[in-house]
Write a protein that holds these residues in place. Structure first.
Motif, mmCIF file in Angstrom:
data_model
loop_
_atom_site.group_PDB
_atom_site.id
_atom_site.type_symbol
_atom_site.label_atom_id
_atom_site.label_comp_id
_atom_site.label_asym_id
_atom_site.label_seq_id
_atom_site.Cartn_x
_atom_site.Cartn_y
_atom_site.Cartn_z
ATOM 1 N N ALA A 18 5.022 3.128 -1.006
ATOM 2 C CA ALA A 18 4.156 3.447 -2.151
ATOM 3 C C ALA A 18 4.713 2.895 -3.474
ATOM 4 N N THR A 19 4.427 3.575 -4.593
ATOM 5 C CA THR A 19 4.587 2.991 -5.931
ATOM 6 C C THR A 19 5.943 2.348 -6.210
ATOM 7 N N VAL A 79 -4.057 -0.129 -8.966
ATOM 8 C CA VAL A 79 -3.488 -1.348 -8.403
ATOM 9 C C VAL A 79 -2.993 -2.219 -9.547
ATOM 10 N N HIS A 136 -4.753 7.027 1.520
ATOM 11 C CA HIS A 136 -4.747 5.894 0.594
ATOM 12 C C HIS A 136 -4.545 4.576 1.341
ATOM 13 N N TYR A 137 -3.890 4.627 2.489
ATOM 14 C CA TYR A 137 -3.722 3.400 3.280
ATOM 15 C C TYR A 137 -5.080 2.897 3.747
ATOM 16 N N LEU A 141 -0.329 -0.794 -4.782
ATOM 17 C CA LEU A 141 -0.605 0.546 -5.283
ATOM 18 C C LEU A 141 0.461 0.945 -6.291
ATOM 19 N N ASN A 161 6.555 -0.576 -4.065
ATOM 20 C CA ASN A 161 5.676 -1.702 -4.382
ATOM 21 C C ASN A 161 6.118 -2.440 -5.638
ATOM 22 N N VAL A 195 -4.089 6.812 -9.802
ATOM 23 C CA VAL A 195 -3.600 5.867 -8.806
ATOM 24 C C VAL A 195 -4.431 4.595 -8.910
ATOM 25 N N THR A 214 1.101 4.279 -9.387
ATOM 26 C CA THR A 214 0.572 5.415 -10.131
ATOM 27 C C THR A 214 0.746 5.126 -11.611
ATOM 28 N N SER A 217 0.828 -1.205 0.000
ATOM 29 C CA SER A 217 0.000 0.000 0.000
ATOM 30 C C SER A 217 0.864 1.257 0.000
ATOM 31 N N THR A 218 0.894 1.979 1.120
ATOM 32 C CA THR A 218 1.659 3.214 1.257
ATOM 33 C C THR A 218 1.831 3.480 2.738
ATOM 34 N N PHE A 248 -6.786 0.952 1.100
ATOM 35 C CA PHE A 248 -6.306 -0.412 0.908
ATOM 36 C C PHE A 248 -6.761 -1.353 2.022
#
Length: 320
Positions: free
Chosen positions: A63-64, A248, A36-37, A80, A67, A246, A82, A29-30, A40
């Protein structure tokens, strides 16, 4: 790491023979301080309640960028991303130059205006005034950080970058050790961490000039330039900034049936995601995916879209 976490999760399921057959998934997630968490967490609950045979757990990450790297190392199963960084990763460009990533889109859930937030008493009136000022370009390892640096380079801007997690940087801004940061918005509203700062510190938002906006439109086609109306928070006037979608993603190693069950559970939800992120109330995730998606859908995700009679644009069609 993922195998260890899965083993620990499996140990908690021994009491139920049916549950023990579930396929465990880790969702990258982040930062836990980000709105944003919370989204998720809702995604994980939807999968657990509506995707038969799957059990998901949410992992706090950077984050991105983090991940994508974790998916490549088989440390998380989906996460997650972008849309701009996902495109760079799949194409093997920018930070992934010569090293294309195995990345396929599942869905997009929101646009993410990038808000340049500063203390009102920092003496910074516009983006060009950030030169030499202690400033955080985004959570370390995130798409916000990478994109901010690319935007600043394109516009000939600079700052004295300070790295750190959202929690660390929020504390530094409150303590006046850092003038500000860049943080993804929650739709057209400021992020929860920004609102936390605003409870004790007057803030200002730095927008793009018309000339800066035109330059980004011409030279950075992987991002969008958006106009945010008045009311991103109390007292915040309208401004212009850069944005991306944003969503998945998952690697192709995720089997088609798993991806299909996940996407089906998400797309058929009518309340949980909006409750977790208010900007999603009334949002159409299928439309957002078509609008912001930059890499091909996972075959399992594409199956759901095809079942709805939705024609996919060429850029989203799974590779043969």
């Amino acid at each position: 790491m993922k195998r260890l976490v899965h083993a620990l999760l499996g140990a908690t399921l021994l009491a139920g023979p049916v549950a023990a057959q579930n396929k465990d998934l880790l969702i990258g997630s982040t930062s836990a301080s980000s709105s944003h968490y919370g989204y998720f967490v809702a995604v994980g609950q939807l999968i657990n309640e509506n995707a038969e045979g799957l059990r998901a757990s949410v992992v706090e990450t950077g984050a991105t960028m983090d991940n994508i790297r974790r998916m490549a190392r088989d440390q998380v199963d989906l996460g997650l991303v972008t849309t701009n960084v996902a495109q760079h990763a799949a194409a093997g460009t920018n930070a992934f130059e010569g090293n294309p990533q195995d990345l396929q889109l599942l869905w997009v859930y929101t646009g993410a205006p990038q808000n340049v937030v500063v203390r009102a008493d920092a003496g910074v009136s516009d983006l060009s005034s950030l030169e030499g000022v202690r400033f955080n370009p985004g959570i370390k390892g995130s798409a916000t950080e990478a994109t901010t640096e690319a935007v600043f380079a394109t516009l000939g801007l600079s700052a004295d970058y300070v790295r750190g997690s959202t929690t660390d940087v929020v504390g530094m801004i409150k303590d006046n050790r850092v003038a500000g940061y860049v943080k993804s918005g929650s739709g057209n509203k400021l992020d929860g961490s920004t609102m936390d700062i605003a409870t004790s510190t007057d803030i200002a938002i730095l927008g793009l000039t018309s000339e800066q906006a035109d330059k980004l439109k011409a030279e950075m086609p992987d991002i969008s330039v958006v106009d945010i109306p008045e009311g991103a928070a109390d007292g915040v006037p309208a401004y212009t900034t850069w944005s991306f979608g944003v969503g998945v993603a998952a690697p192709s190693s995720m089997d088609e049936d798993t991806a299909y069950k996940i996407v089906k559970a998400i797309m058929e939800d009518d309340s949980a995601q909006a409750n977790a992120m208010a900007s999603l109330k009334g949002a159409n995730l299928a439309d957002m995916t078509l609008q912001f998606g930059t890499v091909p859908l996972h075959p399992g995700a594409a199956r759901w879209f095809e079942e709805q009679g939705i024609e996919l644009p060429a850029k989203l069609k799974p590779s043969e």
